[in-house]
Motif scaffolding. Structure first.
Motif, PDB file in Angstrom:
ATOM      1  N   SER A   2      53.479  49.100  28.690  1.00 16.61           N
ATOM      2  CA  SER A   2      52.786  50.350  28.389  1.00 16.61           C
ATOM      3  C   SER A   2      51.464  50.106  27.675  1.00 16.61           C
ATOM      4  O   SER A   2      50.450  50.710  28.004  1.00 16.61           O
ATOM      5  N   ALA A   3      51.448  49.230  26.681  1.00 15.73           N
ATOM      6  CA  ALA A   3      50.221  48.943  25.936  1.00 15.73           C
ATOM      7  C   ALA A   3      50.220  47.480  25.520  1.00 15.73           C
ATOM      8  O   ALA A   3      51.201  46.996  24.956  1.00 15.73           O
ATOM      9  N   GLY A  30      45.502  45.336  32.111  1.00 16.17           N
ATOM     10  CA  GLY A  30      44.489  45.379  33.152  1.00 16.17           C
ATOM     11  C   GLY A  30      43.213  46.093  32.768  1.00 16.17           C
ATOM     12  O   GLY A  30      42.228  46.041  33.515  1.00 16.17           O
ATOM     13  N   GLU A  31      43.189  46.763  31.615  1.00 13.28           N
ATOM     14  CA  GLU A  31      41.963  47.423  31.180  1.00 13.28           C
ATOM     15  C   GLU A  31      40.927  46.398  30.743  1.00 13.28           C
ATOM     16  O   GLU A  31      41.252  45.338  30.223  1.00 13.28           O
ATOM     17  N   ARG A  32      39.660  46.766  30.931  1.00 10.93           N
ATOM     18  CA  ARG A  32      38.548  45.936  30.465  1.00 10.93           C
ATOM     19  C   ARG A  32      37.703  46.808  29.546  1.00 10.93           C
ATOM     20  O   ARG A  32      36.933  47.656  30.011  1.00 10.93           O
ATOM     21  N   VAL A  33      37.890  46.627  28.254  1.00 12.22           N
ATOM     22  CA  VAL A  33      37.314  47.515  27.247  1.00 12.22           C
ATOM     23  C   VAL A  33      36.143  46.834  26.555  1.00 12.22           C
ATOM     24  O   VAL A  33      36.288  45.731  26.005  1.00 12.22           O
ATOM     25  N   GLU A 169      34.763  36.653  37.942  1.00 12.45           N
ATOM     26  CA  GLU A 169      35.734  35.993  38.815  1.00 12.45           C
ATOM     27  C   GLU A 169      37.118  35.978  38.175  1.00 12.45           C
ATOM     28  O   GLU A 169      38.129  36.178  38.852  1.00 12.45           O
ATOM     29  N   TRP A 170      37.148  35.749  36.868  1.00 11.74           N
ATOM     30  CA  TRP A 170      38.418  35.681  36.144  1.00 11.74           C
ATOM     31  C   TRP A 170      39.154  37.007  36.238  1.00 11.74           C
ATOM     32  O   TRP A 170      40.323  37.068  36.614  1.00 11.74           O
ATOM     33  N   VAL A 171      38.477  38.097  35.890  1.00 16.09           N
ATOM     34  CA  VAL A 171      39.159  39.391  35.888  1.00 16.09           C
ATOM     35  C   VAL A 171      39.491  39.853  37.300  1.00 16.09           C
ATOM     36  O   VAL A 171      40.466  40.584  37.504  1.00 16.09           O
ATOM     37  N   ALA A 172      38.701  39.411  38.282  1.00 13.14           N
ATOM     38  CA  ALA A 172      38.966  39.815  39.660  1.00 13.14           C
ATOM     39  C   ALA A 172      40.159  39.080  40.247  1.00 13.14           C
ATOM     40  O   ALA A 172      40.839  39.588  41.138  1.00 13.14           O
ATOM     41  N   LEU A 178      40.951  42.702  29.099  1.00 11.32           N
ATOM     42  CA  LEU A 178      39.741  42.164  28.484  1.00 11.32           C
ATOM     43  C   LEU A 178      39.246  43.117  27.404  1.00 11.32           C
ATOM     44  O   LEU A 178      39.070  44.310  27.648  1.00 11.32           O
ATOM     45  N   LEU A 179      39.044  42.579  26.200  1.00 10.36           N
ATOM     46  CA  LEU A 179      38.437  43.331  25.097  1.00 10.36           C
ATOM     47  C   LEU A 179      37.240  42.517  24.635  1.00 10.36           C
ATOM     48  O   LEU A 179      37.395  41.388  24.169  1.00 10.36           O
ATOM     49  N   PHE A 180      36.033  43.075  24.787  1.00 13.42           N
ATOM     50  CA  PHE A 180      34.841  42.280  24.475  1.00 13.42           C
ATOM     51  C   PHE A 180      33.772  43.146  23.826  1.00 13.42           C
ATOM     52  O   PHE A 180      33.690  44.354  24.047  1.00 13.42           O
TER      53      PHE A 180
END
Length: 233
Positions: A2-3, A30-33, A169-172, A178-180
């Motif tokens: 869930s989180a 899977g979120e990219r924040v 490429e990594w996230v794909a 991803l938190l950046f």
């Protein structure tokens, strides 16, 4: 899951300075924040709290038990060792047998194009090469949650493009979360699915990438609107 990450009413105080004020944040797998805001807004502090490097003054931080995370810093510290062993040590300290660690380390170096520099001293690499090496070490650990603190801010344009390409490429290629943090709004548009705007340690906007950049924010999120216009930061 869930989180992958949950922050509830998190505050961080350094002496008399409040670095974070009552931050609430939940991230799904899977979120990219992207964290954006001026210097001193709390981006790096939030990343360090999320990675367990800073204790909170109040509130709570929880990470799902299935999460395996890695963090890449703005200026990675290079050990006094070879490029190959820089990656190998990270795996070995995690419990990977030495021989297997060497194989996985070489695979990671190949992925970032540093295999021909495996025996060079890590400290002799250029800034862009060091950032790629830090990514290789994180990659080798096979995390499903990656934290990045201004991963390309100190690099020249060519190195920035190369590091960003590797991240894309990594996230794909996986469902990595991803938190950046980034001051590069073009990079945020290209990598993020969600944008959080921080000011003076407070979350003042938490929107999808499309809403943050394409929706008029003047009335609903005036501070973020001014930031996007270049009048803050």
């Amino acid at each position: 899951m869930s989180a992958v990450l949950s922050l509830k009413d998190v505050s961080v105080q350094f002496d008399t300075h409040m670095a974070l004020h009552g931050v609430n944040l939940q991230m799904k797998a899977g979120e990219r924040v992207a964290l954006v805001g001026a210097n001193g807004s709390g981006k790096s502090t939030l990343l360090r709290v999320a990675h367990g490097l800073l204790k909170v003054s109040s509130g709570s931080v929880s990470v799902a038990p299935e999460v395996h995370q890695a963090m890449v810093f703005q200026r990675p510290h290079m050990l006094r060792t070879s490029v190959l062993r820089f990656v190998v040590w990270g795996l070995w300290l995690q419990g990977t047998p030495w021989r297997e660690a060497h194989v996985r380390a070489m695979q990671a170096l190949e992925r970032v194009g540093l295999q021909d520099m495996a025996e060079r001293s890590a400290r002799t690499l250029s800034g862009g090469q060091q950032q790629r090496l830090a990514l290789a070490r994180a990659w080798a650990l096979n995390p499903n949650f990656v934290l990045l603190d201004e991963p390309t801010s100190s690099l020249d344009p060519h190195a920035k493009r190369e590091v960003e390409r590797l991240l894309a490429e990594w996230v794909a290629s996986s469902n990595v979360s991803l938190l950046f943090s980034s001051h590069n709004l073009g990079q945020v548009k290209r990598l993020a699915t969600r944008v959080i705007y921080l000011e003076a340690g407070r979350v003042l906007a938490d929107l999808s990438m499309e809403e943050f950049f394409n929706r008029p924010l003047g009335e609903s999120h005036p501070e973020a609107h001014l930031f996007l216009k270049g009048e803050l930061g």
